[in-house]
Design a protein around this motif. Structure first.
Motif, PDB file in Angstrom:
ATOM      1  N   GLY A  60       0.819  -1.068   0.054  1.00  0.00           N
ATOM      2  CA  GLY A  60       0.233   0.184   0.097  1.00  0.00           C
ATOM      3  C   GLY A  60       0.826   1.258  -0.140  1.00  0.00           C
ATOM      4  O   GLY A  60       0.464   2.121  -0.583  1.00  0.00           O
ATOM      5  N   THR A  61       1.764   1.060   0.651  1.00  0.00           N
ATOM      6  CA  THR A  61       2.704   2.378   0.770  1.00  0.00           C
ATOM      7  C   THR A  61       3.452   2.523  -0.727  1.00  0.00           C
ATOM      8  O   THR A  61       3.205   3.631  -1.069  1.00  0.00           O
ATOM      9  CB  THR A  61       4.196   1.929   1.555  1.00  0.00           C
ATOM     10  OG1 THR A  61       3.610   1.670   2.855  1.00  0.00           O
ATOM     11  CG2 THR A  61       4.933   3.058   1.714  1.00  0.00           C
ATOM     12  N   ILE A  64       1.040   4.494  -3.002  1.00  0.00           N
ATOM     13  CA  ILE A  64       1.096   5.874  -2.842  1.00  0.00           C
ATOM     14  C   ILE A  64       2.211   6.388  -3.459  1.00  0.00           C
ATOM     15  O   ILE A  64       2.174   7.650  -4.187  1.00  0.00           O
ATOM     16  CB  ILE A  64       0.946   6.143  -1.344  1.00  0.00           C
ATOM     17  CG1 ILE A  64      -0.259   5.639  -0.825  1.00  0.00           C
ATOM     18  CG2 ILE A  64       0.760   7.733  -1.268  1.00  0.00           C
ATOM     19  CD1 ILE A  64      -0.457   5.924   0.697  1.00  0.00           C
ATOM     20  N   THR A  85      -3.445   9.481  10.485  1.00  0.00           N
ATOM     21  CA  THR A  85      -3.447   8.458   9.637  1.00  0.00           C
ATOM     22  C   THR A  85      -2.085   7.635   9.945  1.00  0.00           C
ATOM     23  O   THR A  85      -1.252   7.929  10.555  1.00  0.00           O
ATOM     24  CB  THR A  85      -3.429   9.033   8.094  1.00  0.00           C
ATOM     25  OG1 THR A  85      -3.136   7.803   7.248  1.00  0.00           O
ATOM     26  CG2 THR A  85      -2.559   9.880   8.057  1.00  0.00           C
ATOM     27  N   ALA A  88       2.607   5.780   6.619  1.00  0.00           N
ATOM     28  CA  ALA A  88       2.798   5.665   5.141  1.00  0.00           C
ATOM     29  C   ALA A  88       2.344   6.885   4.353  1.00  0.00           C
ATOM     30  O   ALA A  88       3.055   7.084   3.209  1.00  0.00           O
ATOM     31  CB  ALA A  88       2.358   4.304   4.678  1.00  0.00           C
ATOM     32  N   VAL A 137      -7.717  10.242   3.445  1.00  0.00           N
ATOM     33  CA  VAL A 137      -7.589   8.794   4.001  1.00  0.00           C
ATOM     34  C   VAL A 137      -9.037   8.414   4.513  1.00  0.00           C
ATOM     35  O   VAL A 137      -9.623   9.034   4.985  1.00  0.00           O
ATOM     36  CB  VAL A 137      -6.616   8.668   5.103  1.00  0.00           C
ATOM     37  CG1 VAL A 137      -6.249   7.350   5.650  1.00  0.00           C
ATOM     38  CG2 VAL A 137      -5.301   9.207   4.628  1.00  0.00           C
ATOM     39  N   ASP A 163      -6.113   7.435  -0.269  1.00  0.00           N
ATOM     40  CA  ASP A 163      -5.480   6.642   0.473  1.00  0.00           C
ATOM     41  C   ASP A 163      -6.726   5.619   1.023  1.00  0.00           C
ATOM     42  O   ASP A 163      -7.378   5.698   1.834  1.00  0.00           O
ATOM     43  CB  ASP A 163      -4.605   7.023   1.611  1.00  0.00           C
ATOM     44  CG  ASP A 163      -3.905   6.057   2.479  1.00  0.00           C
ATOM     45  OD1 ASP A 163      -4.286   4.707   2.400  1.00  0.00           O
ATOM     46  OD2 ASP A 163      -3.070   6.377   3.052  1.00  0.00           O
ATOM     47  N   PHE A 198      -2.014  -5.787   3.035  1.00  0.00           N
ATOM     48  CA  PHE A 198      -1.042  -6.132   4.325  1.00  0.00           C
ATOM     49  C   PHE A 198      -2.108  -7.144   5.147  1.00  0.00           C
ATOM     50  O   PHE A 198      -3.521  -6.863   5.020  1.00  0.00           O
ATOM     51  CB  PHE A 198      -1.002  -4.883   5.233  1.00  0.00           C
ATOM     52  CG  PHE A 198      -0.117  -5.155   6.658  1.00  0.00           C
ATOM     53  CD1 PHE A 198       1.402  -4.957   6.356  1.00  0.00           C
ATOM     54  CD2 PHE A 198      -0.720  -5.332   7.726  1.00  0.00           C
ATOM     55  CE1 PHE A 198       1.960  -5.280   7.311  1.00  0.00           C
ATOM     56  CE2 PHE A 198      -0.087  -5.405   8.670  1.00  0.00           C
ATOM     57  CZ  PHE A 198       1.485  -5.466   8.743  1.00  0.00           C
ATOM     58  N   LYS A 201      -5.445  -6.074   6.779  1.00  0.00           N
ATOM     59  CA  LYS A 201      -6.420  -5.236   6.083  1.00  0.00           C
ATOM     60  C   LYS A 201      -7.670  -6.272   5.915  1.00  0.00           C
ATOM     61  O   LYS A 201      -7.424  -7.370   5.841  1.00  0.00           O
ATOM     62  CB  LYS A 201      -5.879  -4.476   4.916  1.00  0.00           C
ATOM     63  CG  LYS A 201      -4.607  -3.930   4.927  1.00  0.00           C
ATOM     64  CD  LYS A 201      -4.979  -2.518   5.951  1.00  0.00           C
ATOM     65  CE  LYS A 201      -3.717  -1.850   6.544  1.00  0.00           C
ATOM     66  NZ  LYS A 201      -3.068  -0.797   5.713  1.00  0.00           N
ATOM     67  N   GLY A 209       1.279  -6.414  -0.272  1.00  0.00           N
ATOM     68  CA  GLY A 209       0.871  -6.399  -1.587  1.00  0.00           C
ATOM     69  C   GLY A 209      -0.039  -5.060  -1.521  1.00  0.00           C
ATOM     70  O   GLY A 209      -0.235  -4.702  -0.507  1.00  0.00           O
ATOM     71  N   TYR A 338      -3.973   6.362  16.251  1.00  0.00           N
ATOM     72  CA  TYR A 338      -2.502   6.159  16.384  1.00  0.00           C
ATOM     73  C   TYR A 338      -2.154   7.113  17.555  1.00  0.00           C
ATOM     74  O   TYR A 338      -2.694   8.210  17.557  1.00  0.00           O
ATOM     75  CB  TYR A 338      -1.903   6.688  15.158  1.00  0.00           C
ATOM     76  CG  TYR A 338      -2.346   5.723  14.015  1.00  0.00           C
ATOM     77  CD1 TYR A 338      -1.561   4.925  13.450  1.00  0.00           C
ATOM     78  CD2 TYR A 338      -3.359   6.251  13.030  1.00  0.00           C
ATOM     79  CE1 TYR A 338      -2.135   3.986  12.342  1.00  0.00           C
ATOM     80  CE2 TYR A 338      -3.725   5.263  12.085  1.00  0.00           C
ATOM     81  CZ  TYR A 338      -3.242   4.145  11.726  1.00  0.00           C
ATOM     82  OH  TYR A 338      -3.613   3.438  10.799  1.00  0.00           O
TER      83      TYR A 338
HETATM   84  C1  LIG Z   1      -1.679   0.068   5.750  1.00  0.00           C
HETATM   85  C2  LIG Z   1      -1.884   1.460   5.572  1.00  0.00           C
HETATM   86  C3  LIG Z   1      -0.930   2.149   4.414  1.00  0.00           C
HETATM   87  C4  LIG Z   1       0.317   1.060   3.865  1.00  0.00           C
HETATM   88  O1  LIG Z   1       0.032  -0.098   3.397  1.00  0.00           O
HETATM   89  P1  LIG Z   1       1.167  -1.238   3.352  1.00  0.00           P
HETATM   90  O2  LIG Z   1       0.416  -2.265   2.504  1.00  0.00           O
HETATM   91  O3  LIG Z   1       1.540  -1.497   4.855  1.00  0.00           O
HETATM   92  O4  LIG Z   1       2.380  -0.596   2.893  1.00  0.00           O
HETATM   93  C5  LIG Z   1      -1.030   3.351   3.825  1.00  0.00           C
HETATM   94  N1  LIG Z   1      -1.929   3.929   4.350  1.00  0.00           N
HETATM   95  C6  LIG Z   1      -2.893   3.415   5.468  1.00  0.00           C
HETATM   96  C7  LIG Z   1      -3.971   4.486   6.119  1.00  0.00           C
HETATM   97  C8  LIG Z   1      -2.813   2.432   5.873  1.00  0.00           C
HETATM   98  O5  LIG Z   1      -3.726   1.782   6.768  1.00  0.00           O
END
Ligand SMILES: *Cc1c(COP(=O)(O)O)cnc(C)c1O
Length: 394
Positions: A60-61, A64, A85, A88, A137, A163, A198, A201, A209, A338
């Protein structure tokens, strides 16, 4: 009774033989990077997310980072997001050399406050128009107020990268220019949507992925080339990209899981509803436990609120850390998403003096409770009973 924050065991157990077969087929194919399994999974996700294209990526990182790179965003550019958030979101902006600009969140949804966004966009447009993107987000599985964010983005001619890492399958009502309401999926409203697979999720792989969705035919070509070092054709590089590829092992596992996703979403939604009822019955709702609401919007013939997929179920409470320890002592998992807002992080000291009171308050009060699909009614009751005991036993 033991109630972990998340237990992926039951999911894997139910799908184990199907997954093993699919993974074995990939191994036997000797084709281990991208390939037809990835293409097919990209089509599945694009269709599920109401987008024309999906581009499978390594996380996911990276989704972006790669989207910002593909949009040519870098040094000297500003990108607006919220300070509440996962790291990442901001990390991606900083890594491409751009500067994040934060706007506060809404108390009820934890998502970007459109009024604050309007204010910043107006200010920035008088200072040379360096804002190149907005990253709303969809936190915890609930869409940001896109119905108000998208018109602002259009007015100031700034692109929107969603996001949607926590929100695959979430949707929200969007009003057309002629007043017609359409339910739109997370990731289909902005120019691009970024997803994470991740494992924690709602749709999680057996490793890292991610996916970028878009309906822009020009952008999708750039994204695909960016994923592979900017090559187009092979060994010819008009731009610099990276290795952002997803592998077919993740793709086949995720494709199998995607077929169960709606069912898992509904169970999470049911569990959330049960929590609401139980907290109310316990007399705890609002004092001291607050349940943030879904944003409300009246839509004829449809559910009259934002379709939340509950990647996390969040309560807001006084003495949050005390409660967390108490739950831990009673074998109940919980997590703080967080604890430190992004503008307070050590790696961005120049932001530390800024103030985002709503986000800072959320960081102090929020606690995520177990909400995964296979939780039993007994487990949910035990969580609420234990919380009730914490607040009523002096
Ligand atoms: C999990 C997450 C990401 C990053 O995803 P990864 O697959 O862990 O790199 C980015 N933004 C948010 C809000 C997330 O929860």
């Amino acid at each position: 009774m033991n109630v972990p924050l998340l237990d992926l065991g039951p999911q894997i157990k139910a799908l184990r033989s199907e997954i093993l077969q699919a993974v074995t087929d990939v191994i036997d194919s000797t084709r281990y990077i991208l390939g037809p399994e990835v293409v097919s999974f990209e089509e599945d996700v694009a269709a599920y997310c109401q987008s024309d294209f999906g581009v499978g990526v390594s996380s996911g990182t990276d989704a972006i980072v790669m989207t910002l790179m593909s949009l040519g965003i870098g040094i000297g550019d500003l990108v607006i997001t919220t300070p509440y958030t996962f790291f990442a979101t901001m990390g991606a902006v900083l890594r491409v050399g751009a500067q994040p600009v934060f706007v506060d969140i809404e108390e009820e949804s934890f998502n970007m406050d459109p009024e604050a966004l309007d204010c910043i966009l107006r200010q920035q447009s008088q200072h040379g128009g360096r804002v190149k993107a907005i990253i709303p987000v969809h936190l915890f599985g609930q869409c940001a107020d896109m119905n108000r964010i998208m018109p602002l983005a259009e007015k100031y001619d700034v692109c929107v990268v969603e996001d949607a890492a926590q929100a695959i399958g979430a949707c929200c009502p969007m009003t057309d220019a002629d007043g017609t309401v359409h339910w739109k999926k997370a990731g289909s409203m902005g120019l691009a949507g970024c997803f994470s697979f991740f494992p924690s999720k709602n749709l999680g792989g057996i490793g890292d992925g991610g996916m970028v969705t878009t309906s822009d035919t020009e952008l999708v070509d750039i994204l695909r080339s960016c994923r592979n070092h900017g090559a187009q054709p092979k060994y010819y590089h008009a731009r610099v990209g990276g290795n952002f590829r997803i592998d077919p092992v993740q793709a086949v596992v995720l494709a199998i899981k995607l077929r169960h996703l709606e069912d898992w979403h509904s169970k999470r939604r049911e569990n959330s509803q049960t929590y609401r009822t139980l907290f109310k019955e316990a007399g705890l709702l609002h004092s001291p436990v607050e349940l943030p609401h879904e944003q409300f919007a009246t839509v004829p013939g449809a559910e009259n609120h934002n379709h939340h997929i509950y990647n996390q179920f969040i309560i807001r409470v006084p003495d949050r850390d005390g409660l967390r320890t108490f739950l831990q002592n009673h074998s109940i998992g919980s997590e703080v998403y967080y604890p430190l807002c992004l503008h307070k992080q050590e790696c961005v000291q120049e932001y530390n003096g800024q103030k985002f009171p709503v986000a800072e308050k959320a960081a102090q009060e929020s606690l995520a409770l177990p909400v995964y699909p296979e939780l039993t009614k007994e487990q949910l009751s035990f969580v609420v009973e234990t919380i009730t005991r914490f607040y009523t036993s002096g």
